[in-house]
Design a protein around this motif. Structure first.
Motif, PDB file in Angstrom:
ATOM      1  N   MET A 198      -4.879-116.037   6.542  1.00 21.31           N
ATOM      2  CA  MET A 198      -4.543-115.952   5.103  1.00 21.31           C
ATOM      3  C   MET A 198      -4.131-117.321   4.573  1.00 21.31           C
ATOM      4  SD  MET A 198      -4.782-112.980   3.693  1.00 21.31           S
ATOM      5  CE  MET A 198      -4.184-111.338   3.467  1.00 21.31           C
ATOM      6  N   ARG A 199      -4.474-117.659   3.373  1.00 11.29           N
ATOM      7  CA  ARG A 199      -3.927-118.855   2.750  1.00 11.29           C
ATOM      8  C   ARG A 199      -3.578-118.506   1.313  1.00 11.29           C
ATOM      9  NH1 ARG A 199      -7.562-121.619  -0.627  1.00 11.29           N
ATOM     10  NH2 ARG A 199      -9.732-121.039  -0.344  1.00 11.29           N
ATOM     11  N   ARG A 200      -2.798-119.384   0.684  1.00  8.12           N
ATOM     12  CA  ARG A 200      -2.328-119.095  -0.661  1.00  8.12           C
ATOM     13  C   ARG A 200      -2.976-120.082  -1.632  1.00  8.12           C
ATOM     14  NH1 ARG A 200       1.734-115.709  -2.095  1.00  8.12           N
ATOM     15  NH2 ARG A 200       2.322-115.311   0.046  1.00  8.12           N
ATOM     16  N   THR A 201      -3.536-119.595  -2.733  1.00  9.17           N
ATOM     17  CA  THR A 201      -4.172-120.475  -3.708  1.00  9.17           C
ATOM     18  C   THR A 201      -3.128-121.016  -4.676  1.00  9.17           C
ATOM     19  OG1 THR A 201      -4.601-118.657  -5.191  1.00  9.17           O
ATOM     20  CG2 THR A 201      -6.333-119.176  -3.643  1.00  9.17           C
ATOM     21  N   LEU A 202      -3.564-121.922  -5.572  1.00  6.37           N
ATOM     22  CA  LEU A 202      -2.638-122.564  -6.503  1.00  6.37           C
ATOM     23  C   LEU A 202      -1.945-121.547  -7.412  1.00  6.37           C
ATOM     24  CD1 LEU A 202      -4.619-125.757  -7.528  1.00  6.37           C
ATOM     25  CD2 LEU A 202      -2.662-125.586  -5.994  1.00  6.37           C
ATOM     26  N   ASP A 203      -2.662-120.483  -7.789  1.00  3.64           N
ATOM     27  CA  ASP A 203      -2.036-119.501  -8.674  1.00  3.64           C
ATOM     28  C   ASP A 203      -1.265-118.435  -7.889  1.00  3.64           C
ATOM     29  OD1 ASP A 203      -4.129-118.175  -7.620  1.00  3.64           O
ATOM     30  OD2 ASP A 203      -5.146-117.742  -9.504  1.00  3.64           O
ATOM     31  N   GLY A 204      -1.051-118.687  -6.588  1.00  2.82           N
ATOM     32  CA  GLY A 204      -0.169-117.819  -5.823  1.00  2.82           C
ATOM     33  C   GLY A 204      -0.865-116.630  -5.182  1.00  2.82           C
ATOM     34  N   MET A 205      -2.172-116.468  -5.400  1.00  4.42           N
ATOM     35  CA  MET A 205      -2.880-115.340  -4.792  1.00  4.42           C
ATOM     36  C   MET A 205      -3.028-115.566  -3.285  1.00  4.42           C
ATOM     37  SD  MET A 205      -3.965-113.174  -7.147  1.00  4.42           S
ATOM     38  CE  MET A 205      -5.202-112.348  -6.179  1.00  4.42           C
ATOM     39  N   GLN A 206      -2.996-114.508  -2.524  1.00  4.84           N
ATOM     40  CA  GLN A 206      -3.281-114.635  -1.101  1.00  4.84           C
ATOM     41  C   GLN A 206      -4.776-114.519  -0.883  1.00  4.84           C
ATOM     42  OE1 GLN A 206      -1.152-111.991   1.444  1.00  4.84           O
ATOM     43  NE2 GLN A 206       0.296-113.597   1.880  1.00  4.84           N
ATOM     44  N   THR A 207      -5.330-115.384  -0.066  1.00  5.31           N
ATOM     45  CA  THR A 207      -6.759-115.279   0.218  1.00  5.31           C
ATOM     46  C   THR A 207      -6.954-115.292   1.723  1.00  5.31           C
ATOM     47  OG1 THR A 207      -7.081-117.652   0.254  1.00  5.31           O
ATOM     48  CG2 THR A 207      -7.364-116.576  -1.862  1.00  5.31           C
ATOM     49  N   SER A 208      -8.081-114.755   2.176  1.00  6.51           N
ATOM     50  CA  SER A 208      -8.397-114.857   3.593  1.00  6.51           C
ATOM     51  C   SER A 208      -9.691-115.636   3.738  1.00  6.51           C
ATOM     52  CB  SER A 208      -8.535-113.465   4.199  1.00  6.51           C
ATOM     53  OG  SER A 208      -9.627-112.813   3.635  1.00  6.51           O
ATOM     54  N   VAL A 209      -9.823-116.309   4.869  1.00  9.17           N
ATOM     55  CA  VAL A 209     -10.994-117.141   5.133  1.00  9.17           C
ATOM     56  C   VAL A 209     -11.667-116.633   6.396  1.00  9.17           C
ATOM     57  CG1 VAL A 209     -11.805-119.480   5.617  1.00  9.17           C
ATOM     58  CG2 VAL A 209      -9.879-119.132   4.063  1.00  9.17           C
ATOM     59  N   THR A 210     -12.957-116.336   6.305  1.00 10.96           N
ATOM     60  CA  THR A 210     -13.700-115.864   7.461  1.00 10.96           C
ATOM     61  C   THR A 210     -14.787-116.874   7.801  1.00 10.96           C
ATOM     62  OG1 THR A 210     -13.373-113.607   6.665  1.00 10.96           O
ATOM     63  CG2 THR A 210     -15.014-113.917   8.409  1.00 10.96           C
ATOM     64  N   PRO A 211     -14.710-117.511   8.974  1.00  6.46           N
ATOM     65  CA  PRO A 211     -15.802-118.409   9.363  1.00  6.46           C
ATOM     66  C   PRO A 211     -17.025-117.593   9.776  1.00  6.46           C
ATOM     67  CG  PRO A 211     -14.076-118.393  11.039  1.00  6.46           C
ATOM     68  CD  PRO A 211     -13.644-117.442   9.965  1.00  6.46           C
ATOM     69  N   THR A 212     -18.189-117.938   9.235  1.00  5.82           N
ATOM     70  CA  THR A 212     -19.398-117.190   9.569  1.00  5.82           C
ATOM     71  C   THR A 212     -20.610-118.091   9.403  1.00  5.82           C
ATOM     72  OG1 THR A 212     -20.555-115.107   9.187  1.00  5.82           O
ATOM     73  CG2 THR A 212     -19.672-116.187   7.241  1.00  5.82           C
ATOM     74  N   HIS A 213     -21.796-117.472   9.246  1.00  7.32           N
ATOM     75  CA  HIS A 213     -23.042-118.250   9.140  1.00  7.32           C
ATOM     76  C   HIS A 213     -23.900-117.709   8.003  1.00  7.32           C
ATOM     77  CE1 HIS A 213     -22.350-120.484  12.855  1.00  7.32           C
ATOM     78  NE2 HIS A 213     -21.718-119.385  13.235  1.00  7.32           N
ATOM     79  N   CYS A 214     -24.734-118.583   7.482  1.00  5.93           N
ATOM     80  CA  CYS A 214     -25.590-118.273   6.331  1.00  5.93           C
ATOM     81  C   CYS A 214     -26.548-117.121   6.658  1.00  5.93           C
ATOM     82  CB  CYS A 214     -26.368-119.536   5.979  1.00  5.93           C
ATOM     83  SG  CYS A 214     -27.577-119.309   4.667  1.00  5.93           S
ATOM     84  N   PRO A 215     -26.866-116.285   5.682  1.00  4.78           N
ATOM     85  CA  PRO A 215     -27.778-115.170   5.960  1.00  4.78           C
ATOM     86  C   PRO A 215     -29.259-115.554   5.961  1.00  4.78           C
ATOM     87  CG  PRO A 215     -27.083-115.104   3.669  1.00  4.78           C
ATOM     88  CD  PRO A 215     -26.327-116.238   4.317  1.00  4.78           C
ATOM     89  N   TYR A 216     -29.589-116.778   5.597  1.00 10.61           N
ATOM     90  CA  TYR A 216     -31.015-117.090   5.405  1.00 10.61           C
ATOM     91  C   TYR A 216     -31.666-117.719   6.641  1.00 10.61           C
ATOM     92  CZ  TYR A 216     -30.264-115.950   0.460  1.00 10.61           C
ATOM     93  OH  TYR A 216     -29.965-115.313  -0.714  1.00 10.61           O
ATOM     94  N   CYS A 217     -31.907-119.038   6.640  1.00 16.01           N
ATOM     95  CA  CYS A 217     -32.883-119.586   7.596  1.00 16.01           C
ATOM     96  C   CYS A 217     -32.309-119.817   8.999  1.00 16.01           C
ATOM     97  CB  CYS A 217     -33.520-120.849   7.037  1.00 16.01           C
ATOM     98  SG  CYS A 217     -32.567-122.343   7.332  1.00 16.01           S
ATOM     99  N   ALA A 218     -33.203-120.268   9.901  1.00 10.79           N
ATOM    100  CA  ALA A 218     -32.873-120.365  11.329  1.00 10.79           C
ATOM    101  C   ALA A 218     -31.928-121.505  11.666  1.00 10.79           C
ATOM    102  CB  ALA A 218     -34.161-120.521  12.135  1.00 10.79           C
TER     103      ALA A 218
END
Ligand code: SF4
Length: 718
Positions: free
Chosen positions: A1-21
């Motif tokens: 979780m991280r907090r944005t400038l306006d105080g909202m909580q956000t989550s970050v998920t590392p992943t990969h693009c849905p398109y090319c190889a």
């Protein structure tokens, strides 16, 4: 979780693009759904993944747009009185089970066809292959990856005993002294990969691009060769001829690591440089310069893509480029060798785990009794019940409505992407029953009797295998919208309804665990790869046996034989090739003409390809506003000399006519193309559909259609 400038909580998920190889790494960061119709995530930079180091193309950057319920399917559709109407899941699944069951009873199991896609995760591709063979008992399964790289796969297996697109990681490319890039426009197909070529040149290495068009990639080259489409087999033979004539072969390597040289050498010596110049249009001085640039450095590479592969002689063309590499002692040496740049997101993994007509999981062959026994044991069935090899993709589509009466199709849009597309569309319409599972209502889904809305990349966990042979974990970042289910769920429900109650789990990790066992000991051995490892590492290169042994690919992982945990195999063939005797095989190949050469009635060659802001059949990217604005429709690219002869005017419509049909699109006049050739991108349906024109003539080994060249005439409209 991280907090944005306006105080909202956000989550970050590392992943990969849905398109090319390339499977670029990206982060999905949750954002407030401000307008109520958004997706709740945005793509943010992920710099820790080494392949793209944070860089993305426009397709990857805008990928969350497709998660919006405004552009996608959110409910099953069932055809009633000729019209697709919303329905519940049970009704839709019952209709599919009934359609497949009735077909099987009336016409036999092979009357049911299954068609998959190179965008499916390894887990889905594996489950689809198992479903076809265990539940339906049909041999009639193939996938659209057949159209993507099967000639390179066949060429790699003939020469090296193994097909893995790149036998080395991309990070090796800038360390070579010279790279010949054949029939690839990386600047448009996978722009972040271009930096490897830029770094190559910054390091003092040379780039040679072979392409009939002066593409954005060719503009970066030290030398651009623009052969007539369909003649790069002759080009490679002419280069090998010069290598021999100039005494640049690596005799010790040929003696110690290869077989079949004398026959391949004799074939090349029949292709004199002047003869090759007449066939290809590439001058003898350019041929000599290419040989000098390629042979002088200690480490050099040839990379091929769809240009040489999508031909009715694609396997031989790839073989000719491999012969050039072998004769100069490149494969299996540092920063050297031959590689294929696979196109589709999971084109590599999709062909390793049983979606292909002749294969079982782990890249095992369906006609190998030992392979059948191994996989049948994992599946808990009698090996004798497994069907044999089926038809290749185009042959399967061509048989629809004849002996194949019903089709289950996942993640593919052949109405736009198949060759001779109007005919394929007619075959699809002639089926007794068609079911499609997809994210959007594609042109193919529009023809279906039942359409199922399924989850996509950010809404599910699963693995893909990139063009490097690097197995990657895509993580779920979002809960799918109400009414949408995963392809694994679809297969489980259908298996249940067709009387197979076990063996189709819906948890991707459970499927992967079974895939590991099924692939163990096979050429593409994933048995040492786990979700846990993938979550902790930057992917794992197959082969990766569970016991730390070398596996059949010829090279122990870099951790060495006997390692408790196999580290994976970034570089193949360092010690031996994956053939029975450990030697690479030269294959004697000869130039031959296109299946359809120009004549008086059809005097021009058509070649097809991609643009940077669209992907494959465009079913996804045509629904993203930003991409559509950048690439709103098809065009006909032609040289000013041809334009003058036709009286063509920039931007005005031109008709391109082949023996298979007619397509209309605006003229784009440029000196970047040969005067005897026109180019059309293939991402659009309707009047400008390039694949209305293309020739389904097949390569005899790979069964790859000749997308890259056919004879046409070009006319002004009106
Ligand atoms: Fe996605 Fe390929 Fe673009 Fe990377 S290059 S962002 S993987 S489409």
């Amino acid at each position: 979780m991280r907090r944005t400038l306006d105080g909202m909580q956000t989550s970050v998920t590392p992943t990969h693009c849905p398109y090319c190889a390339l499977q670029c790494g990206m982060n999905l960061t949750s954002v407030p759904d401000r307008d109520g119709g958004g997706t709740g995530v945005e793509v943010t930079e992920r710099t820790d993944f080494p392949v793209n180091r944070g860089a993305l193309c426009g397709k990857g950057r805008t990928a969350p747009a497709l998660l919006s319920s405004r552009v996608r399917l959110t409910t099953p559709l069932v055809r009633t009185d000729g019209v697709l109407r919303p329905a519940g899941w049970d009704e839709a699944l019952d209709r599919i089970a009934e359609g497949l069951s009735r077909t099987r009873t009336e016409h036999g199991p092979d009357a049911c066809g299954v068609f998959g896609g190179g965008g499916l995760t390894n887990e889905k591709a594996y489950a689809l292959g198992k479903f076809a063979r265990v539940v339906l008992g049909t041999s009639q399964i193939d996938y659209n990856g057949r159209f993507c790289m099967s000639s390179a796969a066949a060429g790699g297996i003939k020469a090296f005993g193994l097909d893995r697109g790149l036998p080395f990681p991309l990070e090796d490319v800038p360390k070579a002294g010279c790279v010949i890039l054949v029939g690839s426009n990386l600047a448009e197909t996978m722009p972040p990969a271009l930096r490897y070529l830029t770094e190559l040149r910054e390091n003092g290495g040379k780039l040679i691009v072979v392409d009939p068009r002066r593409t954005r990639t060719a503009e970066q080259a030290d030398l651009h060769l623009a052969p007539r489409p369909g003649t790069d087999l002759a080009l490679a033979l002419g280069l090998l001829h010069l290598v021999v004539a100039e005494g640049r072969t690596d005799e010790a390597y040929i003696r110690e690591r290869t077989s079949g040289w004398e026959e391949a050498r004799a074939a090349a010596m029949a292709h004199w440089p002047e003869y090759v110049e007449r066939i290809t249009g590439v001058s003898v001085p350019q041929l000599r310069e290419t040989v000098r640039m390629f042979c002088e450095p200690e480490a050099t590479m040839v990379l091929t893509a769809r240009g040489p592969e999508q031909q009715s002689k694609g396997t031989d063309t790839v073989g000719a480029w491999i012969n050039l590499c072998l004769a100069t002692g490149r494969p299996g040496r540092p920063f050297s060798g031959y590689g294929c740049l696979t196109g589709q997101g999971n084109g590599q993994g999709g062909r390793e785990h049983g979606q292909k007509a002749d294969q079982l999981p782990g890249y095992r062959k369906l006609d190998d009794p030992a392979a059948r026994r191994h996989v049948a044991e994992v599946w808990g069935v009698d090996p004798d019940t497994l069907p044999g090899p089926g038809r290749s993709a185009y042959e399967l589509l061509d048989a629809l409505g004849t002996d194949i009466r019903a089709l289950l199709l996942m993640a593919s849009n052949p109405v736009v992407s198949a060759p001779r597309a109007a005919h394929v569309e007619e075959r699809l319409r002639s089926l007794d029953f068609l079911a499609v599972a997809d994210v959007v209502l594609s042109e193919t889904a529009e023809l279906a009797d039942v359409v199922l809305p399924v989850t996509q990349w950010a809404e599910e966990t699963g693995t893909t295998t990139s063009l490097e042979g690097r197995v990657l974990l895509r993580r779920q970042a979002l809960t799918p919208p109400e009414g949408i289910r995963s392809d694994l769920h679809v297969l489980r429900e259908l298996a249940d309804r067709l009387g197979v109650e076990k063996g189709f789990p819906t948890d991707p990790e459970e499927v992967f665990e079974e895939l590991r066992r099924a692939s163990a000991g096979g050429p593409a051995d994933y048995s040492g790869i786990t979700y846990r490892r993938l979550a902790e590492e930057d992917g794992v290169f197959w082969p990766c046996p569970s016991d730390g042994s070398a596996g059949p690919a010829g090279s122990a992982g870099e951790g060495g034989e006997g390692a408790v945990v196999h580290p994976g195999t970034p570089r193949l063939f360092l010690d031996r090739f994956a053939t029975a005797d450990g030697r690479a095989r030269f294959v004697a190949v000869h130039h031959r003409p296109l299946a359809e050469e120009p004549d008086a009635e059809y005097p021009v060659l058509l070649t097809t390809g991609r643009v940077v802001s669209q992907y494959q059949s465009g079913a996804q990217t045509r629904r993203v506003d930003e991409l559509n604005a950048a690439a709103p429709g098809p065009f006909v690219e032609l040289h000013p000399r041809l334009a003058e002869r036709l009286g063509a005017v920039e931007g005005e419509p031109l008709a391109v006519v082949s023996r298979r049909g007619r397509a209309v699109a605006p003229a784009r006049i440029t000196t970047a193309i040969r005067p005897d050739t026109v180019f059309m991108p293939f991402h659009w349906p309707g009047e400008g559909r390039a694949n209305t024109l293309t020739n389904p003539a097949l390569d005899p080994t790979s069964r790859m259609p000749e997308f890259k060249a056919c004879a046409v005439r070009v006319e002004r409209v009106g």
